[in-house]
Motif scaffolding. Sequence first.
Motif, mmCIF file in Angstrom:
data_model
loop_
_atom_site.group_PDB
_atom_site.id
_atom_site.type_symbol
_atom_site.label_atom_id
_atom_site.label_comp_id
_atom_site.label_asym_id
_atom_site.label_seq_id
_atom_site.Cartn_x
_atom_site.Cartn_y
_atom_site.Cartn_z
ATOM 1 N N GLY A 69 43.695 50.144 37.528
ATOM 2 C CA GLY A 69 42.967 49.755 36.324
ATOM 3 C C GLY A 69 42.790 48.247 36.222
ATOM 4 N N GLY A 70 42.581 47.612 37.339
ATOM 5 C CA GLY A 70 42.317 46.178 37.368
ATOM 6 C C GLY A 70 43.556 45.301 37.333
ATOM 7 N N LYS A 71 44.735 45.917 37.463
ATOM 8 C CA LYS A 71 45.957 45.115 37.391
ATOM 9 C C LYS A 71 46.254 44.398 38.721
ATOM 10 C CE LYS A 71 50.806 45.082 36.187
ATOM 11 N NZ LYS A 71 52.020 45.771 35.820
ATOM 12 N N ILE A 72 46.185 45.146 39.797
ATOM 13 C CA ILE A 72 46.537 44.574 41.101
ATOM 14 C C ILE A 72 45.311 43.924 41.741
ATOM 15 C CG2 ILE A 72 47.469 45.077 43.415
ATOM 16 C CD1 ILE A 72 49.550 45.326 41.159
ATOM 17 N N ILE A 73 45.466 42.620 41.984
ATOM 18 C CA ILE A 73 44.353 41.848 42.537
ATOM 19 C C ILE A 73 44.798 41.046 43.763
ATOM 20 C CG2 ILE A 73 43.097 41.612 40.347
ATOM 21 C CD1 ILE A 73 44.398 38.678 40.261
ATOM 22 N N TYR A 74 43.857 40.402 44.370
ATOM 23 C CA TYR A 74 44.125 39.456 45.460
ATOM 24 C C TYR A 74 44.904 38.272 44.881
ATOM 25 C CZ TYR A 74 42.906 35.488 48.473
ATOM 26 O OH TYR A 74 42.960 34.370 49.247
ATOM 27 N N LEU A 75 46.004 37.887 45.542
ATOM 28 C CA LEU A 75 46.806 36.756 45.029
ATOM 29 C C LEU A 75 46.831 35.545 45.955
ATOM 30 C CD1 LEU A 75 50.131 37.849 43.304
ATOM 31 C CD2 LEU A 75 48.029 37.051 42.262
ATOM 32 N N GLY A 76 46.393 35.726 47.192
ATOM 33 C CA GLY A 76 46.392 34.584 48.089
ATOM 34 C C GLY A 76 46.563 34.972 49.539
ATOM 35 N N LYS B 113 37.605 26.931 49.514
ATOM 36 C CA LYS B 113 36.527 27.934 49.592
ATOM 37 C C LYS B 113 36.880 29.174 48.787
ATOM 38 C CE LYS B 113 34.273 26.728 53.897
ATOM 39 N NZ LYS B 113 34.402 26.894 55.344
ATOM 40 N N ILE B 114 38.156 29.546 48.794
ATOM 41 C CA ILE B 114 38.599 30.752 48.079
ATOM 42 C C ILE B 114 38.357 30.623 46.580
ATOM 43 C CG2 ILE B 114 40.696 32.022 47.395
ATOM 44 C CD1 ILE B 114 41.532 31.629 50.435
ATOM 45 N N VAL B 115 38.739 29.480 45.997
ATOM 46 C CA VAL B 115 38.526 29.341 44.544
ATOM 47 C C VAL B 115 37.047 29.218 44.172
ATOM 48 C CG1 VAL B 115 40.780 28.543 43.743
ATOM 49 C CG2 VAL B 115 39.181 26.891 44.657
ATOM 50 N N LYS B 116 36.235 28.755 45.135
ATOM 51 C CA LYS B 116 34.794 28.632 44.862
ATOM 52 C C LYS B 116 34.056 29.947 45.057
ATOM 53 C CE LYS B 116 34.442 23.735 45.788
ATOM 54 N NZ LYS B 116 34.493 22.871 46.971
ATOM 55 N N ASN B 117 34.708 30.900 45.741
ATOM 56 C CA ASN B 117 34.084 32.189 46.026
ATOM 57 C C ASN B 117 34.001 33.036 44.745
ATOM 58 O OD1 ASN B 117 33.464 34.804 46.847
ATOM 59 N ND2 ASN B 117 34.690 34.656 48.706
ATOM 60 N N LYS B 118 32.784 33.368 44.361
ATOM 61 C CA LYS B 118 32.577 34.102 43.106
ATOM 62 C C LYS B 118 33.130 35.524 43.154
ATOM 63 C CE LYS B 118 28.421 31.661 41.867
ATOM 64 N NZ LYS B 118 27.475 31.731 42.974
ATOM 65 N N ASN B 119 33.303 36.069 44.364
ATOM 66 C CA ASN B 119 33.818 37.438 44.493
ATOM 67 C C ASN B 119 35.334 37.510 44.351
ATOM 68 O OD1 ASN B 119 31.240 38.472 45.028
ATOM 69 N ND2 ASN B 119 31.418 37.758 47.139
ATOM 70 N N VAL B 120 36.004 36.363 44.392
ATOM 71 C CA VAL B 120 37.456 36.340 44.298
ATOM 72 C C VAL B 120 37.843 36.062 42.847
ATOM 73 C CG1 VAL B 120 39.586 35.274 45.150
ATOM 74 C CG2 VAL B 120 37.626 35.488 46.669
ATOM 75 N N LYS B 121 38.612 37.004 42.273
ATOM 76 C CA LYS B 121 38.960 36.860 40.857
ATOM 77 C C LYS B 121 40.303 36.157 40.704
ATOM 78 C CE LYS B 121 36.888 41.428 40.234
ATOM 79 N NZ LYS B 121 36.691 41.660 41.695
ATOM 80 N N ILE B 122 40.400 34.928 41.176
ATOM 81 C CA ILE B 122 41.676 34.222 41.027
ATOM 82 C C ILE B 122 41.478 32.717 40.899
ATOM 83 C CG2 ILE B 122 42.127 34.127 43.540
ATOM 84 C CD1 ILE B 122 45.163 34.639 42.515
ATOM 85 N N ASP B 123 42.212 32.115 39.951
ATOM 86 C CA ASP B 123 42.132 30.671 39.733
ATOM 87 C C ASP B 123 43.213 29.925 40.491
ATOM 88 O OD1 ASP B 123 40.005 30.943 37.961
ATOM 89 O OD2 ASP B 123 41.376 31.362 36.297
ATOM 90 N N LEU B 124 44.374 30.566 40.665
ATOM 91 C CA LEU B 124 45.511 29.902 41.297
ATOM 92 C C LEU B 124 45.976 30.688 42.530
ATOM 93 C CD1 LEU B 124 47.488 29.285 37.966
ATOM 94 C CD2 LEU B 124 46.312 27.522 39.280
ATOM 95 N N PRO B 125 45.224 30.605 43.623
ATOM 96 C CA PRO B 125 45.620 31.379 44.808
ATOM 97 C C PRO B 125 46.861 30.785 45.496
ATOM 98 C CG PRO B 125 43.692 30.063 45.316
ATOM 99 C CD PRO B 125 43.984 29.850 43.845
ATOM 100 N N LEU B 126 47.672 31.679 46.007
ATOM 101 C CA LEU B 126 48.907 31.268 46.688
ATOM 102 C C LEU B 126 48.660 31.132 48.183
ATOM 103 C CD1 LEU B 126 51.296 33.835 44.960
ATOM 104 C CD2 LEU B 126 50.853 31.482 44.249
ATOM 105 N N LEU B 127 49.517 30.350 48.810
ATOM 106 C CA LEU B 127 49.465 30.208 50.267
ATOM 107 C C LEU B 127 50.894 30.187 50.784
ATOM 108 C CD1 LEU B 127 47.973 29.506 52.988
ATOM 109 C CD2 LEU B 127 48.169 27.117 52.321
ATOM 110 N N LEU B 128 51.174 31.036 51.751
ATOM 111 C CA LEU B 128 52.487 31.032 52.400
ATOM 112 C C LEU B 128 52.274 30.713 53.869
ATOM 113 C CD1 LEU B 128 55.629 31.924 52.483
ATOM 114 C CD2 LEU B 128 54.723 34.095 53.273
#
Length: 168
Positions: A97-104, A126-141
């Motif tokens: 129901g839209g809870k689990i999303i891409y996180l990074g 590029k990830i934050v500029k991508n309109k298809n990605v619904k995330i403002d604070l992407p993580l990187l490991l």
Amino acid sequence: MAKLSNSIGKNINFFQPELKLKITISLQLLDKIKLKVIRHFPNEFGGIFVGYYDAFCKTAYITDIATQKYFFNTKISFQRFTKDINKKLNSLYQQTGGKIIYLGEWHSHPNGICSFSQTDFIAMQKIVKNKNVKIDLPLLLIYGGTKKELHYKFYVFCKDRLYQFIRN
Ligand SMILES: [Zn+2]
């Protein structure tokens, strides 16, 4: 509801003091990444994180990882084809129901350091500029080190900067 993999086992927390952000991930999931990194040694390998941020966007709960079927990797590069990963993300989004999303993102620097490269930084921009990605604070490991002794560092991309997390 999809099963959340971090409901089993011990969780580890990371903290970013300047942004006051937290990450929660299970030990089990970190081990899963480590095994994949080792399996592809000495070539780079990577994938994505899925999960959710709390309502105040202060804690990122990483619930699982996803990897792609098709990729191209060398000792110093990793490129992937995102079609199957996008499909997985869409079905997770629907199922929860839209809870689990891409996180990074996560990837390895075999026999290298766990600091981000210029290429990594540009990829996050590029990830934050991508309109298809619904995330403002992407993580990187990033996993670095030798096959026998691997280390990792977590980062978050915020306001055109990558901030490093510390183990909490
Ligand atoms: Zn890198």
